[in-house]
Design a protein around this motif. Structure first.
Motif, PDB file in Angstrom:
ATOM      1  N   SER A 156       1.274 114.569  29.343  1.00 19.75           N
ATOM      2  CA  SER A 156       2.610 114.318  29.874  1.00 19.75           C
ATOM      3  C   SER A 156       2.724 114.833  31.307  1.00 19.75           C
ATOM      4  O   SER A 156       2.203 115.915  31.620  1.00 19.75           O
ATOM      5  N   PRO A 157       3.428 114.100  32.167  1.00 19.00           N
ATOM      6  CA  PRO A 157       3.644 114.621  33.520  1.00 19.00           C
ATOM      7  C   PRO A 157       4.557 115.849  33.508  1.00 19.00           C
ATOM      8  O   PRO A 157       4.568 116.619  34.454  1.00 19.00           O
ATOM      9  N   ASN A 158       5.327 116.001  32.400  1.00 18.10           N
ATOM     10  CA  ASN A 158       6.168 117.206  32.268  1.00 18.10           C
ATOM     11  C   ASN A 158       5.616 118.078  31.145  1.00 18.10           C
ATOM     12  O   ASN A 158       5.998 117.905  29.992  1.00 18.10           O
ATOM     13  N   PRO A 159       4.719 118.996  31.471  1.00 18.12           N
ATOM     14  CA  PRO A 159       4.122 119.818  30.415  1.00 18.12           C
ATOM     15  C   PRO A 159       5.185 120.647  29.685  1.00 18.12           C
ATOM     16  O   PRO A 159       6.231 120.918  30.282  1.00 18.12           O
ATOM     17  N   PRO A 160       4.966 121.064  28.456  1.00 20.20           N
ATOM     18  CA  PRO A 160       3.703 120.905  27.737  1.00 20.20           C
ATOM     19  C   PRO A 160       3.562 119.536  27.058  1.00 20.20           C
ATOM     20  O   PRO A 160       4.546 118.967  26.592  1.00 20.20           O
ATOM     21  N   THR A 161       2.325 119.047  27.042  1.00 16.09           N
ATOM     22  CA  THR A 161       2.002 117.862  26.240  1.00 16.09           C
ATOM     23  C   THR A 161       1.952 118.297  24.778  1.00 16.09           C
ATOM     24  O   THR A 161       1.328 119.311  24.452  1.00 16.09           O
ATOM     25  N   ILE A 162       2.649 117.533  23.936  1.00 16.42           N
ATOM     26  CA  ILE A 162       2.694 117.919  22.508  1.00 16.42           C
ATOM     27  C   ILE A 162       1.781 117.000  21.699  1.00 16.42           C
ATOM     28  O   ILE A 162       1.975 115.784  21.683  1.00 16.42           O
ATOM     29  N   ILE A 163       0.789 117.598  21.080  1.00 21.20           N
ATOM     30  CA  ILE A 163      -0.138 116.832  20.228  1.00 21.20           C
ATOM     31  C   ILE A 163       0.127 117.241  18.782  1.00 21.20           C
ATOM     32  O   ILE A 163       0.120 118.432  18.459  1.00 21.20           O
ATOM     33  N   MET A 164       0.381 116.252  17.949  1.00 24.78           N
ATOM     34  CA  MET A 164       0.675 116.549  16.539  1.00 24.78           C
ATOM     35  C   MET A 164      -0.503 116.052  15.693  1.00 24.78           C
ATOM     36  O   MET A 164      -0.842 114.864  15.735  1.00 24.78           O
ATOM     37  N   LEU A 165      -1.126 116.959  14.965  1.00 25.94           N
ATOM     38  CA  LEU A 165      -2.230 116.556  14.080  1.00 25.94           C
ATOM     39  C   LEU A 165      -1.678 116.321  12.684  1.00 25.94           C
ATOM     40  O   LEU A 165      -0.962 117.176  12.147  1.00 25.94           O
ATOM     41  N   VAL A 166      -1.975 115.166  12.123  1.00 26.21           N
ATOM     42  CA  VAL A 166      -1.500 114.849  10.769  1.00 26.21           C
ATOM     43  C   VAL A 166      -2.697 114.419   9.925  1.00 26.21           C
ATOM     44  O   VAL A 166      -3.743 114.053  10.460  1.00 26.21           O
ATOM     45  N   GLY A 167      -2.519 114.447   8.613  1.00 24.85           N
ATOM     46  CA  GLY A 167      -3.603 114.007   7.729  1.00 24.85           C
ATOM     47  C   GLY A 167      -3.480 114.637   6.369  1.00 24.85           C
ATOM     48  O   GLY A 167      -2.658 115.539   6.160  1.00 24.85           O
ATOM     49  N   LEU A 168      -4.306 114.158   5.453  1.00 25.16           N
ATOM     50  CA  LEU A 168      -4.244 114.681   4.091  1.00 25.16           C
ATOM     51  C   LEU A 168      -4.754 116.115   4.051  1.00 25.16           C
ATOM     52  O   LEU A 168      -5.456 116.562   4.963  1.00 25.16           O
ATOM     53  N   GLN A 169      -4.412 116.803   2.974  1.00 26.38           N
ATOM     54  CA  GLN A 169      -4.865 118.187   2.805  1.00 26.38           C
ATOM     55  C   GLN A 169      -6.388 118.227   2.733  1.00 26.38           C
ATOM     56  O   GLN A 169      -6.994 117.420   2.035  1.00 26.38           O
ATOM     57  N   GLY A 170      -6.967 119.124   3.470  1.00 28.05           N
ATOM     58  CA  GLY A 170      -8.428 119.276   3.444  1.00 28.05           C
ATOM     59  C   GLY A 170      -9.165 118.325   4.357  1.00 28.05           C
ATOM     60  O   GLY A 170     -10.400 118.331   4.407  1.00 28.05           O
ATOM     61  N   SER A 171      -8.427 117.495   5.096  1.00 31.83           N
ATOM     62  CA  SER A 171      -9.112 116.526   5.959  1.00 31.83           C
ATOM     63  C   SER A 171      -9.744 117.222   7.172  1.00 31.83           C
ATOM     64  O   SER A 171     -10.654 116.689   7.796  1.00 31.83           O
ATOM     65  N   GLY A 172      -9.246 118.406   7.489  1.00 33.13           N
ATOM     66  CA  GLY A 172      -9.836 119.153   8.608  1.00 33.13           C
ATOM     67  C   GLY A 172      -8.884 119.372   9.772  1.00 33.13           C
ATOM     68  O   GLY A 172      -9.327 119.630  10.891  1.00 33.13           O
ATOM     69  N   LYS A 173      -7.581 119.303   9.522  1.00 32.44           N
ATOM     70  CA  LYS A 173      -6.601 119.450  10.617  1.00 32.44           C
ATOM     71  C   LYS A 173      -6.692 120.823  11.307  1.00 32.44           C
ATOM     72  O   LYS A 173      -6.738 120.890  12.535  1.00 32.44           O
ATOM     73  N   THR A 174      -6.716 121.866  10.489  1.00 34.05           N
ATOM     74  CA  THR A 174      -6.697 123.208  11.077  1.00 34.05           C
ATOM     75  C   THR A 174      -7.985 123.462  11.873  1.00 34.05           C
ATOM     76  O   THR A 174      -7.949 123.969  12.994  1.00 34.05           O
ATOM     77  N   THR A 175      -9.107 123.057  11.295  1.00 33.97           N
ATOM     78  CA  THR A 175     -10.398 123.209  11.980  1.00 33.97           C
ATOM     79  C   THR A 175     -10.395 122.401  13.271  1.00 33.97           C
ATOM     80  O   THR A 175     -10.818 122.877  14.320  1.00 33.97           O
ATOM     81  N   THR A 176      -9.877 121.159  13.181  1.00 28.86           N
ATOM     82  CA  THR A 176      -9.837 120.280  14.358  1.00 28.86           C
ATOM     83  C   THR A 176      -8.894 120.830  15.425  1.00 28.86           C
ATOM     84  O   THR A 176      -9.174 120.709  16.620  1.00 28.86           O
TER      85      THR A 176
END
Ligand SMILES: Nc1nc2c(ncn2[C@@H]2O[C@H](COP(=O)(O)OP(=O)(O)O)[C@@H](O)[C@H]2O)c(=O)[nH]1
Ligand SMILES: [Mg+2]
Length: 262
Positions: A97-117
């Motif tokens: 985003s030109p106006n930080p902060p850029t917000i990235i939302m990680l979604v997915g099923l449980q255990g797919s690896g969101k926290t690790t990613t």
């Protein structure tokens, strides 16, 4: 390396075909059949394989390759070009985003690896000169917050958590305020998943999206789920609108099919 099995199969087909001075319509059919099998064995979705083969066949016949002086080379070129197209002719990057902060939302099923990613992505972005902040939005399990804090500590990347609240949009807004005051230019929301797609999960994620307005929603998918990854991606995309997919656990996937990182 991803595509190992697939590339060696395709190399073999190329080797057989490359030297031929003439190929018949039957040769072409045989080649397409082998390409089809190679793709299916690599666990590429059947619909995609069918379309791919149709396009290659149409192009091969349209360009009259059978009458060409180097028919084998031409077929190989068509397959290669289409493969590049199929995998995405261009690689896209995260839109900051030109106006930080850029917000990235990680979604997915449980255990797919969101926290690790979340940790891996934060680390990657830091190497690119960004100042990421990780945000614990999986508020249902105290262990999930702790897990993200451990990941953040090990990488020396700050983690925002509010153990007293279950209101994820509120937590995300608090995190945005902290990011602004501490000059973090990217925030990564590590959201909760479920074992299966359910209405409640989608509703909750939609609510976060509507309130927080993330710049990028990235779906994290476990590559071991194979074909089901397509259904998961479709469902998240229809409900939420995703900007990209990150496939995890390719290191442990014997089929080693494909990896999109957006
Ligand atoms: N081998 C491997 N394991 C992974 C990868 N990503 C995540 N995991 C493991 O998968 C499990 C679930 O990951 P986690 O990040 O907690 O998933 P979440 O529930 O989506 O947050 C953990 O045991 C991780 O160590 C990966 O790329 N490769
Ligand atoms: Mg998690």
């Amino acid at each position: 390396m991803a595509f190992e099995g697939l590339s060696s199969r395709l190399q073999e087909i190329t080797r057989k075909l490359g030297g031929k001075a003439r190929i018949t319509e039957n040769d072409l059919k045989e080649v397409l059949r082998e390409v089809k099998l190679a793709l299916l064995e690599a666990d590429v979705n059947y619909k995609i394989v069918k379309d791919f083969i149709n396009v290659v066949q149409e192009k091969a016949l349209g360009q009259d390759v059978l009458k060409s002086l180097t028919p084998g080379q031409q077929v190989i070129k068509i397959v290669r070009d289409e493969m590049t197209e199929l995998l995405g002719g261009t690689s896209s990057k995260i839109c900051f985003s030109p106006n930080p902060p850029t917000i990235i939302m990680l979604v997915g099923l449980q255990g797919s690896g969101k926290t690790t990613t979340a940790g891996k992505l934060a680390n990657l972005l830091r190497k690119q000169g960004k100042k990421p902040l990780l945000v614990a939005c999986d508020v249902y399990r105290p262990a999930a917050i702790k897990q993200l804090q451990v990941v953040g500590n090990s990488l020396n990347i700050p983690v925002f958590a509010n153990e007293n609240s279950k209101d994820v949009p509120h937590i995300a807004k608090q995190a945005i305020n902290q990011a602004i005051s501490k000059l973090n230019d990217v925030i990564i929301l590590d959201t909760a998943g479920r074992l299966h797609i359910d209405e409640e999960l989608m509703q909750e994620l939609k609510n976060v999206k509507a309130n927080v307005k993330p710049h990028e929603i990235l779906l994290v998918v476990d590559s071991m789920t194979g074909q089901d990854a397509v259904n998961v991606a479709e469902s998240f995309n229809n409900n939420l609108g995703i900007d990209g997919i990150i496939l995890t656990k390719l290191d442990g996937d014997t089929r080693r099919w494909c990896c999109f990182i957006c």
